[in-house]
Design a protein around this motif. Structure first.
Motif, PDB file in Angstrom:
ATOM      1  N   CYS A 120      -5.309  10.559  -6.567  1.00 30.52           N
ATOM      2  CA  CYS A 120      -6.013   9.970  -5.438  1.00 30.52           C
ATOM      3  C   CYS A 120      -6.951   8.913  -5.988  1.00 30.52           C
ATOM      4  O   CYS A 120      -7.721   9.185  -6.919  1.00 30.52           O
ATOM      5  N   CYS A 121      -6.895   7.703  -5.422  1.00 26.54           N
ATOM      6  CA  CYS A 121      -7.707   6.604  -5.945  1.00 26.54           C
ATOM      7  C   CYS A 121      -8.176   5.726  -4.799  1.00 26.54           C
ATOM      8  O   CYS A 121      -7.347   5.096  -4.113  1.00 26.54           O
ATOM      9  N   HIS A 165       6.594  16.064 -21.348  1.00 28.22           N
ATOM     10  CA  HIS A 165       5.610  15.968 -20.280  1.00 28.22           C
ATOM     11  C   HIS A 165       5.755  14.623 -19.573  1.00 28.22           C
ATOM     12  O   HIS A 165       6.088  13.616 -20.192  1.00 28.22           O
ATOM     13  N   ARG A 166       5.507  14.646 -18.293  1.00 27.92           N
ATOM     14  CA  ARG A 166       5.474  13.408 -17.530  1.00 27.92           C
ATOM     15  C   ARG A 166       4.437  13.559 -16.416  1.00 27.92           C
ATOM     16  O   ARG A 166       4.344  14.607 -15.773  1.00 27.92           O
ATOM     17  N   TYR A 167       3.650  12.527 -16.205  1.00 28.25           N
ATOM     18  CA  TYR A 167       2.605  12.566 -15.204  1.00 28.25           C
ATOM     19  C   TYR A 167       2.282  11.146 -14.809  1.00 28.25           C
ATOM     20  O   TYR A 167       2.536  10.188 -15.560  1.00 28.25           O
ATOM     21  N   VAL A 168       1.742  11.004 -13.614  1.00 28.35           N
ATOM     22  CA  VAL A 168       1.550   9.684 -13.019  1.00 28.35           C
ATOM     23  C   VAL A 168       0.094   9.487 -12.644  1.00 28.35           C
ATOM     24  O   VAL A 168      -0.653  10.445 -12.414  1.00 28.35           O
ATOM     25  N   SER A 169      -0.305   8.218 -12.595  1.00 32.83           N
ATOM     26  CA  SER A 169      -1.656   7.832 -12.197  1.00 32.83           C
ATOM     27  C   SER A 169      -1.569   6.665 -11.219  1.00 32.83           C
ATOM     28  O   SER A 169      -0.613   5.878 -11.253  1.00 32.83           O
ATOM     29  N   LEU A 170      -2.578   6.563 -10.374  1.00 33.45           N
ATOM     30  CA  LEU A 170      -2.645   5.517  -9.359  1.00 33.45           C
ATOM     31  C   LEU A 170      -3.893   4.675  -9.597  1.00 33.45           C
ATOM     32  O   LEU A 170      -4.965   5.200  -9.893  1.00 33.45           O
ATOM     33  N   SER A 171      -3.748   3.353  -9.484  1.00 34.54           N
ATOM     34  CA  SER A 171      -4.887   2.440  -9.609  1.00 34.54           C
ATOM     35  C   SER A 171      -4.913   1.519  -8.389  1.00 34.54           C
ATOM     36  O   SER A 171      -3.921   0.870  -8.061  1.00 34.54           O
ATOM     37  N   TYR A 172      -6.091   1.500  -7.728  1.00 35.95           N
ATOM     38  CA  TYR A 172      -6.239   0.681  -6.523  1.00 35.95           C
ATOM     39  C   TYR A 172      -7.723   0.482  -6.247  1.00 35.95           C
ATOM     40  O   TYR A 172      -8.504   1.444  -6.284  1.00 35.95           O
ATOM     41  N   ASP A 173      -8.123  -0.756  -6.006  1.00 34.90           N
ATOM     42  CA  ASP A 173      -9.495  -1.073  -5.633  1.00 34.90           C
ATOM     43  C   ASP A 173      -9.447  -2.218  -4.637  1.00 34.90           C
ATOM     44  O   ASP A 173      -9.206  -3.374  -5.013  1.00 34.90           O
ATOM     45  N   PRO A 174      -9.655  -1.948  -3.340  1.00 37.80           N
ATOM     46  CA  PRO A 174      -9.549  -3.018  -2.329  1.00 37.80           C
ATOM     47  C   PRO A 174     -10.582  -4.110  -2.488  1.00 37.80           C
ATOM     48  O   PRO A 174     -10.395  -5.208  -1.960  1.00 37.80           O
ATOM     49  N   GLU A 175     -11.677  -3.847  -3.197  1.00 38.96           N
ATOM     50  CA  GLU A 175     -12.675  -4.886  -3.409  1.00 38.96           C
ATOM     51  C   GLU A 175     -12.225  -5.916  -4.436  1.00 38.96           C
ATOM     52  O   GLU A 175     -12.784  -7.013  -4.509  1.00 38.96           O
ATOM     53  N   SER A 177      -8.478  -6.306  -5.287  1.00 38.94           N
ATOM     54  CA  SER A 177      -7.163  -6.814  -4.899  1.00 38.94           C
ATOM     55  C   SER A 177      -6.500  -5.824  -3.957  1.00 38.94           C
ATOM     56  O   SER A 177      -6.705  -4.609  -4.086  1.00 38.94           O
ATOM     57  N   PRO A 178      -5.667  -6.312  -3.011  1.00 43.91           N
ATOM     58  CA  PRO A 178      -4.905  -5.388  -2.155  1.00 43.91           C
ATOM     59  C   PRO A 178      -3.701  -4.782  -2.866  1.00 43.91           C
ATOM     60  O   PRO A 178      -2.978  -3.984  -2.281  1.00 43.91           O
ATOM     61  N   GLU A 179      -3.485  -5.147  -4.108  1.00 43.21           N
ATOM     62  CA  GLU A 179      -2.349  -4.643  -4.881  1.00 43.21           C
ATOM     63  C   GLU A 179      -2.696  -3.309  -5.531  1.00 43.21           C
ATOM     64  O   GLU A 179      -3.806  -3.101  -5.999  1.00 43.21           O
ATOM     65  N   PHE A 180      -1.742  -2.381  -5.540  1.00 44.22           N
ATOM     66  CA  PHE A 180      -1.928  -1.131  -6.264  1.00 44.22           C
ATOM     67  C   PHE A 180      -0.862  -0.998  -7.352  1.00 44.22           C
ATOM     68  O   PHE A 180       0.198  -1.628  -7.295  1.00 44.22           O
ATOM     69  N   HIS A 181      -1.167  -0.180  -8.351  1.00 45.84           N
ATOM     70  CA  HIS A 181      -0.238   0.085  -9.447  1.00 45.84           C
ATOM     71  C   HIS A 181      -0.068   1.589  -9.616  1.00 45.84           C
ATOM     72  O   HIS A 181      -1.004   2.361  -9.374  1.00 45.84           O
ATOM     73  N   VAL A 182       1.112   1.978 -10.012  1.00 49.69           N
ATOM     74  CA  VAL A 182       1.406   3.366 -10.354  1.00 49.69           C
ATOM     75  C   VAL A 182       1.865   3.395 -11.805  1.00 49.69           C
ATOM     76  O   VAL A 182       2.752   2.634 -12.202  1.00 49.69           O
ATOM     77  N   LEU A 183       1.245   4.246 -12.601  1.00 50.14           N
ATOM     78  CA  LEU A 183       1.548   4.351 -14.029  1.00 50.14           C
ATOM     79  C   LEU A 183       2.230   5.677 -14.302  1.00 50.14           C
ATOM     80  O   LEU A 183       1.716   6.740 -13.930  1.00 50.14           O
ATOM     81  N   PHE A 184       3.397   5.607 -14.917  1.00 45.55           N
ATOM     82  CA  PHE A 184       4.182   6.799 -15.249  1.00 45.55           C
ATOM     83  C   PHE A 184       4.104   7.023 -16.757  1.00 45.55           C
ATOM     84  O   PHE A 184       4.686   6.273 -17.540  1.00 45.55           O
ATOM     85  N   PHE A 185       3.356   8.049 -17.160  1.00 43.01           N
ATOM     86  CA  PHE A 185       3.221   8.411 -18.563  1.00 43.01           C
ATOM     87  C   PHE A 185       4.289   9.441 -18.915  1.00 43.01           C
ATOM     88  O   PHE A 185       4.529  10.381 -18.155  1.00 43.01           O
ATOM     89  N   ARG A 186       4.882   9.285 -20.081  1.00 44.49           N
ATOM     90  CA  ARG A 186       5.871  10.259 -20.546  1.00 44.49           C
ATOM     91  C   ARG A 186       5.811  10.326 -22.065  1.00 44.49           C
ATOM     92  O   ARG A 186       5.504   9.335 -22.741  1.00 44.49           O
ATOM     93  N   GLY A 230     -13.362  -0.145 -13.983  1.00 42.98           N
ATOM     94  CA  GLY A 230     -13.423  -1.376 -14.741  1.00 42.98           C
ATOM     95  C   GLY A 230     -12.071  -2.025 -14.979  1.00 42.98           C
ATOM     96  O   GLY A 230     -11.857  -2.667 -16.007  1.00 42.98           O
ATOM     97  N   GLY A 231     -11.153  -1.867 -14.023  1.00 41.51           N
ATOM     98  CA  GLY A 231      -9.824  -2.448 -14.156  1.00 41.51           C
ATOM     99  C   GLY A 231      -8.912  -1.723 -15.125  1.00 41.51           C
ATOM    100  O   GLY A 231      -7.838  -2.236 -15.457  1.00 41.51           O
ATOM    101  N   MET A 232      -9.309  -0.525 -15.571  1.00 38.64           N
ATOM    102  CA  MET A 232      -8.529   0.244 -16.538  1.00 38.64           C
ATOM    103  C   MET A 232      -8.312   1.656 -16.010  1.00 38.64           C
ATOM    104  O   MET A 232      -9.218   2.256 -15.411  1.00 38.64           O
ATOM    105  N   VAL A 233      -7.109   2.184 -16.242  1.00 41.03           N
ATOM    106  CA  VAL A 233      -6.821   3.585 -15.968  1.00 41.03           C
ATOM    107  C   VAL A 233      -7.139   4.373 -17.231  1.00 41.03           C
ATOM    108  O   VAL A 233      -6.639   4.067 -18.308  1.00 41.03           O
ATOM    109  N   ARG A 234      -7.965   5.417 -17.088  1.00 33.02           N
ATOM    110  CA  ARG A 234      -8.471   6.131 -18.254  1.00 33.02           C
ATOM    111  C   ARG A 234      -8.056   7.599 -18.178  1.00 33.02           C
ATOM    112  O   ARG A 234      -8.248   8.259 -17.160  1.00 33.02           O
ATOM    113  N   ARG A 235      -7.499   8.078 -19.309  1.00 33.95           N
ATOM    114  CA  ARG A 235      -7.087   9.473 -19.421  1.00 33.95           C
ATOM    115  C   ARG A 235      -7.562  10.018 -20.761  1.00 33.95           C
ATOM    116  O   ARG A 235      -7.819   9.269 -21.703  1.00 33.95           O
TER     117      ARG A 235
END
Length: 388
Positions: A120-121, A165-175, A177-186, A230-235
Motif C-alpha cells: 500500500c503506497c 522468494h518473490r515479492y513486490v513493492s508499489l511506488s506512487y506519489d501524486p504530488e 507524478s501521476p505515474e506509479f511503478h511496481v517492482l518485482f523482486f526475486r 525520496g523517490g526511492m523504494v527502500r527494503r
C-alpha cells in the motif's frame, strides 16, 4: 478603404466586441468561486492559478478545501493475513472519526477471485490475484484506489525458473507524478550465490521491463514492509537498507545503525516512514528501539526512542517475538505524528504517544494468523495507466 482592410484594426474591433459581450455576464461572488475552485482536479486547478493575481488569491483560499490537493490524515489500517485462506482475511480498520467515501469493503474486487494485498503506497493498494490452472511462476497483479474506486489490471508477469522468494513493492506519489511503478523482486542463483533480480512495471509505459541482477546485494527480507521515500523504494537486506530508483533502476546500500549488542534469532525488524523521514524499528531482548535516518549517503542514524516492553506494555520480549502466541508481530508508526501502533494481549492494537506516553486502544485485530498491515491515507487524485 485601406484602413478597413488593415488586419490589426479588424482585430481591435473584434476584441472590443468581445469585451462588450463578456462585460454583460454576471460576476460571481468570491465565496462561490472559491467553492467551485475547491472542486477542481489538480491539473485544472494549477491552470486556474496562472490566470492572474486575483485568481491566485482565490486559489490559495480554495487549496485548503480541495480534497484532491490537501494531504488527508491517517484514515485507517489495511490488514492482511499472511496465511490467507479467503478474501475475508483482509480487513480494513477505520481509525479516523471523519467518515469519507472510501470503499473499505473492497467491493470492486469481489469479482476477480482470491486476492492478497501485497503493498500500500499513498492511497493505492497493490493486490495479487490468482486464477485456476494458472502456473505458479505467473504473477498477476492489480492496482486499486479505494477512494475513487479505480481498478486496473497489470499485464501478467511470466518468470519461469527456480525462484526461492518473490515479492513486490508499489511506488506512487501524486504530488510528484501521476505515474506509479511496481517492482518485482526475486532471488536468482548466480555462480552458486543467491542475489536479487528486479523487474519494473511503469504505468505510463504500460509494460514490464526486466532489470539487472544486483550481485552486490543478497536477497531482501520477504516479510518486511517496503517504504517509498525520496523517490526511492527502500527494503531491508542483511545489515543494510536497499534503495532502488523505480524510474532509472539505479540502487544503493545504506548501512543500518551499528549495534552494541547481539541481535537474537527471533528479533523483529522493520522500516517505517513517519513525518517524511525513514525509521528503523528493532525489537530485541525486551526492548523496542527506533532510529531515524537523517543522511542516506553517510548512513546517518540517530537513536530516537528506547522502550522497555515489560514496563510500558506489560509484554516480555519472548512473548512479543513468538508468532505462535496471541500477540502477533504488528508494529508501525503513524505517518504524521510521534505515535506507535503495537499489538498486545487479547488482540488489542494500541496507539502509544512516544512523547507523552499516553496509550489508547485503536482497534481489535483479527483472531487468527500472522498479520501484516499498512497505514492507509486516502488519495483522490487520479493516476495514469497505459494499457498495451
Amino acid at each position: 478603404m485601406a484602413s478597413s482592410s488593415n488586419p490589426h484594426l479588424n482585430l481591435c474591433k473584434k476584441c472590443s466586441k468581445n469585451k462588450k459581450k463578456y462585460a454583460s455576464l454576471p460576476i460571481l461572488p468570491d465565496d462561490i468561486l472559491t467553492e467551485i475552485i475547491a472542486r477542481l482536479q489538480p491539473k485544472p486547478f494549477c491552470r486556474f492559478k496562472c490566470v492572474g493575481k486575483s485568481w491566485l488569491d482565490l486559489s490559495s483560499q480554495a487549496f485548503k478545501q480541495n480534497r484532491f490537493l490537501r494531504r488527508p490524515n491517517l484514515y485507517g489500517l489495511v490488514i492482511n493475513n499472511l496465511v490467507q485462506r479467503t478474501n475475508d482475511d483482509i480487513n480494513f480498520k477505520i481509525l479516523s472519526r471523519n467518515k469519507r467515501d472510501v470503499d473499505v469493503k473492497l467491493s470492486s474486487l469481489k469479482n476477480i477471485g482470491p486476492i492478497t494485498i501485497k503493498d500500500c503506497c499513498n492511497g493505492l493498494l497493490l493486490i495479487q490475484t490468482r486464477e485456476q490452472n494458472e502456473p505458479q511462476w505467473m504473477v498477476c497483479l492489480v492496482v486499486y484506489n479505494p477512494a475513487i474506486r479505480k481498478l486496473v489490471k497489470l499485464p501478467a508477469l511470466r518468470r519461469p525458473g527456480r525462484i526461492i522468494h518473490r515479492y513486490v513493492s508499489l511506488s506512487y506519489d501524486p504530488e510528484i507524478s501521476p505515474e506509479f511503478h511496481v517492482l518485482f523482486f526475486r532471488t536468482v542463483l548466480v555462480q552458486s550465490h543467491w542475489h536479487t533480480a528486479l523487474d519494473i512495471f511503469s504505468s505510463r509505459k504500460g509494460r514490464w521491463e526486466e532489470g539487472k541482477v544486483f550481485t552486490d546485494t543478497v536477497a531482501t527480507y520477504q516479510w518486511n514492509s517496503s517504504i517509498y521515500l525520496g523517490g526511492m523504494v527502500r527494503r531491508l537486506v542483511k545489515g543494510n537498507v536497499f534503495s532502488v530508483n523505480p524510474t532509472e533502476g539505479v540502487h544503493k546500500l545504506t548501512k543500518l545503525p551499528p549495534l552494541e549488542f547481539q541481535i537474537l534469532p527471533l528479533s523483529f525488524t522493520n522500516l517505517a516512514k513517519s513525518q517524511g523521514l525513514l525509521h528503523y524499528i528493532l525489537v530485541n531482548g525486551g526492548k523496542l528501539l527506533i532510529w531515524v535516518c537523517i543522511d542516506f549517503d553517510k548512513s546517518g542514524w540517530i537513536l530516537k526512542h528506547e522502550i522497555r516492553l515489560q514496563e510500558t506494555f506489560g509484554l516480555s520480549g519472548k512473548e512479543f517475538e513468538d508468532s505462535n502466541r496471541r500477540a502477533p508481530k504488528v508494529i508501525a508508526l503513524h505517518p504524521e505524528k510521534d505515535v506507535l501502533f503495537i499489538s498486545v494481549r487479547d488482540r488489542k492494537l494500541l496507539s502509544y504517544d512516544l512523547r507523552t506516553g499516553e496509550q489508547n486502544r485503536a482497534c481489535t485485530l483479527p483472531r487468527r494468523g500472522n498479520l501484516c498491515f499498512w497505514n492507509y491515507v486516502p488519495c483522490y487524485s487520479d493516476f495514469v495507466f497505459t494499457n498495451e
